[in-house]
Design a protein around this motif. Structure first.
Motif, mmCIF file in Angstrom:
data_model
loop_
_atom_site.group_PDB
_atom_site.id
_atom_site.type_symbol
_atom_site.label_atom_id
_atom_site.label_comp_id
_atom_site.label_asym_id
_atom_site.label_seq_id
_atom_site.Cartn_x
_atom_site.Cartn_y
_atom_site.Cartn_z
ATOM 1 N N ILE A 10 -73.081 -13.573 -11.962
ATOM 2 C CA ILE A 10 -73.345 -13.088 -10.608
ATOM 3 C C ILE A 10 -72.084 -12.385 -10.121
ATOM 4 O O ILE A 10 -71.023 -12.999 -9.979
ATOM 5 N N TYR A 11 -72.205 -11.090 -9.895
ATOM 6 C CA TYR A 11 -71.081 -10.304 -9.381
ATOM 7 C C TYR A 11 -71.368 -9.884 -7.943
ATOM 8 O O TYR A 11 -72.466 -9.424 -7.626
ATOM 9 N N LEU A 12 -70.385 -10.030 -7.093
ATOM 10 C CA LEU A 12 -70.464 -9.455 -5.758
ATOM 11 C C LEU A 12 -70.019 -8.004 -5.825
ATOM 12 O O LEU A 12 -69.269 -7.611 -6.722
ATOM 13 N N GLU A 13 -70.444 -7.209 -4.869
ATOM 14 C CA GLU A 13 -69.919 -5.851 -4.732
ATOM 15 C C GLU A 13 -68.518 -5.932 -4.117
ATOM 16 O O GLU A 13 -68.170 -6.904 -3.440
ATOM 17 N N GLU A 14 -67.709 -4.900 -4.350
ATOM 18 C CA GLU A 14 -66.380 -4.895 -3.742
ATOM 19 C C GLU A 14 -66.465 -5.018 -2.222
ATOM 20 O O GLU A 14 -65.617 -5.649 -1.592
ATOM 21 N N SER A 15 -67.500 -4.450 -1.646
ATOM 22 C CA SER A 15 -67.673 -4.503 -0.194
ATOM 23 C C SER A 15 -67.970 -5.925 0.297
ATOM 24 O O SER A 15 -67.849 -6.210 1.489
ATOM 25 N N GLU A 16 -68.371 -6.805 -0.630
ATOM 26 C CA GLU A 16 -68.694 -8.187 -0.264
ATOM 27 C C GLU A 16 -67.510 -9.134 -0.454
ATOM 28 O O GLU A 16 -67.617 -10.329 -0.184
ATOM 29 N N MET A 17 -66.384 -8.607 -0.906
ATOM 30 C CA MET A 17 -65.189 -9.437 -1.048
ATOM 31 C C MET A 17 -64.729 -9.949 0.312
ATOM 32 O O MET A 17 -64.872 -9.267 1.326
ATOM 33 N N PRO A 84 -64.184 -8.706 -7.168
ATOM 34 C CA PRO A 84 -64.600 -10.102 -7.175
ATOM 35 C C PRO A 84 -64.721 -10.632 -8.606
ATOM 36 O O PRO A 84 -65.087 -9.887 -9.515
ATOM 37 N N SER A 85 -64.402 -11.886 -8.802
ATOM 38 C CA SER A 85 -64.544 -12.495 -10.119
ATOM 39 C C SER A 85 -65.955 -13.066 -10.259
ATOM 40 O O SER A 85 -66.593 -13.405 -9.259
ATOM 41 N N PRO A 86 -66.459 -13.166 -11.478
ATOM 42 C CA PRO A 86 -67.859 -13.574 -11.648
ATOM 43 C C PRO A 86 -68.097 -15.066 -11.441
ATOM 44 O O PRO A 86 -67.236 -15.899 -11.748
ATOM 45 N N LEU A 87 -69.251 -15.385 -10.901
ATOM 46 C CA LEU A 87 -69.780 -16.741 -10.929
ATOM 47 C C LEU A 87 -70.801 -16.756 -12.056
ATOM 48 O O LEU A 87 -71.766 -15.982 -12.039
ATOM 49 N N VAL A 88 -70.565 -17.586 -13.060
ATOM 50 C CA VAL A 88 -71.368 -17.551 -14.281
ATOM 51 C C VAL A 88 -72.323 -18.740 -14.328
ATOM 52 O O VAL A 88 -71.918 -19.882 -14.093
ATOM 53 N N ARG A 89 -73.579 -18.474 -14.609
ATOM 54 C CA ARG A 89 -74.550 -19.536 -14.885
ATOM 55 C C ARG A 89 -74.418 -19.877 -16.372
ATOM 56 O O ARG A 89 -74.646 -19.039 -17.240
ATOM 57 N N ALA A 90 -74.016 -21.097 -16.668
ATOM 58 C CA ALA A 90 -73.715 -21.502 -18.042
ATOM 59 C C ALA A 90 -74.993 -21.876 -18.792
ATOM 60 O O ALA A 90 -75.181 -23.010 -19.243
#
Length: 457
Positions: A10-17, A84-90
């Motif tokens: 899950i990546y956020l857009e730069e605008s969502e930082m 933004p750094s990723p939130l990963v679903r493992a």
């Protein structure tokens, strides 16, 4: 409940930082006890802190009422290089474990420093440059913080002097060389370059060092050179504030897909990465808006939360830094030379300590052979070689996921993967060769160290 299929990353857009850092102290009914001037044992002021820290950072350190601090545009521009750094679903780990639990990890290792440390390093270097300083001094354990600060200082053209815990200096030569490549001067600690270093070497001949020792040397170096200030990679409230970019991004990513975390797990040494991850969630708990199970995981060789005492103590071995009320093993405690160098600190963030004491955070200690076993399991299915520090969180996340396998619960487990272990191959070699040991301090050793805690009325 969930309207979207959850991607692997899950990546956020730069605008969502995040455009602001969050100060969880503003929502704490029981504020952390004030840090004390070591000379007077009275609450320290911004003016008293300013000879050691940059003025703006000293203000952030003391401020317990401002809920948000704006992130300067120059720092946000730098963040965009790796955030933004990723939130990963493992998904692969879930399948390997055969668990109904949903496991997520926030991956902070996608930058050259290999860890979350860059989030605060660039902020502290920015404020030093803005103040017109020549350079900064610091300590580093495993080397992630020193690497991050050397990168940040290079970016702002500041001199960077790093005192690296001796055992890590010897075990992790490649991380040391990354620092030097970015222009930092790296010295093994305790050294013979400072008065406190010489004193520690005399008192503990052949010592492998500790973060407390290295902090003392770095503070002495900063206060004896014109135009220098000391910066710290963990423990302090200002550092935890900068690291909340982790938790704010994590929460935004979960919210994007309608996921509510049941459990949040992080490794804990000084407490800044854990505090940064959990702060937005702890804030909801403090405001009565939600409930989470938060678990701090520390090494059994340096168990400040699980076996320490909640008391005022010096933040450094040389007893020249301010005193903080925290869970501590005693400032003179030097842990065994375990391979999670970044977790070898005698105390814990005053914010995390207060949250733990108030019951918002739980704590567990784990032995390093089990930690590396968990790291191996993770690496083989998720494609990332984790740092030994991060692997403490992996160990407990796996334990909790296996509990869900027994109960059938579909808990959402979130943990912080604070960095990569590609410079920690000496440790992995010891594990693979079956030469890794689990040293746990005795009650007598801890009691001896705690007996020397300062007396504060």
């Amino acid at each position: 409940m969930m309207s979207k299929e959850i991607p692997y990353k899950i990546y956020l857009e730069e605008s969502e930082m995040p455009k602001q850092w969050y100060n969880v102290r503003a929502d704490m009914k029981n504020k952390p006890a004030p840090i004390l001037n070591p000379a007077t044992l009275k609450p320290i002021t911004v003016d008293e802190l300013s000879p050691i820290f940059c003025k703006e950072l000293a203000k952030q350190e003391i401020d317990e009422t401002t809920p948000y601090f704006d992130i300067p545009q120059e720092i946000r521009d730098f963040y965009r290089m790796y955030r933004p750094s990723p939130l990963v679903r493992a998904y692969c780990l879930e399948k390997k474990l055969g668990t109904p639990a949903h496991i997520y990890y926030k991956f902070e290792g996608n930058n050259t420093s290999g860890s979350h440390k860059l989030n605060s390093a660039i902020a502290q270097a920015y404020y030093a440059k803005k103040q017109g300083l020549k350079g900064v001094t610091t300590e580093t354990g495993a080397g992630q913080w020193g690497t991050a600060l050397s990168m940040a200082c290079s970016y702002f053209d500041l001199d960077c002097q790093v005192y690296m815990v001796k055992v890590s200096y010897e075990q992790k030569p490649f991380r040391r060389e990354v620092m030097r490549t970015y222009g930092a001067q790296v010295t093994p600690s305790p050294s013979m370059n400072t008065e406190i270093g010489r004193k520690i070497n005399a008192e503990f001949p052949g010592t492998t060092g500790s973060l407390g020792c290295a902090i003392s040397e770095a503070v002495e170096a900063a206060t004896t050179q014109e135009g220098y200030r000391y910066v710290l990679g963990s423990v302090l409230s200002q550092v935890l504030i900068h690291q909340t970019v982790i938790g704010l991004e994590t929460k935004a990513a979960l919210d994007k897909y309608g996921v509510k975390a049941d459990m949040i797990i992080g490794c804990a040494g000084g407490g800044s990465n854990l505090g940064g991850l959990i702060s937005p969630f702890a804030g909801e708990m403090l405001r009565g808006e939600a409930d989470y199970e938060i678990i701090a995981v520390e090494p059994a060789s340096c168990p400040s939360l699980t076996r320490g005492r909640y008391a005022y103590d010096y933040c450094d071995t040389g007893k020249i830094c301010p005193l903080a009320k925290m869970y501590t093993l005693g400032s003179g405690f030097i842990p065994s030379a375990n391979h999670a160098g970044g977790l070898r600190y005698h105390g814990m963030s005053s914010i995390v300590s207060q949250l733990y004491d108030d019951g918002y955070v739980k704590a567990r200690s784990v032995e390093q052979t089990e930690v590396f076993k968990a790291a191996e399991t993770f690496a083989r299915v998720e494609g990332i070689l984790p740092a030994p520090e991060s692997s403490h969180a992996i160990k407990v996340a796996i334990d909790e996921a296996l509990k869900c396998k027994e109960t059938g619960e579909e808990k959402n487990i979130v943990f912080g993967l604070t960095g990569t272990g590609y410079f920690d191959m000496y440790a992995y070699q010891k594990y693979n060769d079956g030469e890794m040991s689990d040293y746990i301090p005795t009650d007598e050793e801890i009691a001896k160290s705690l007996a020397k805690l300062p007396v504060v009325d």
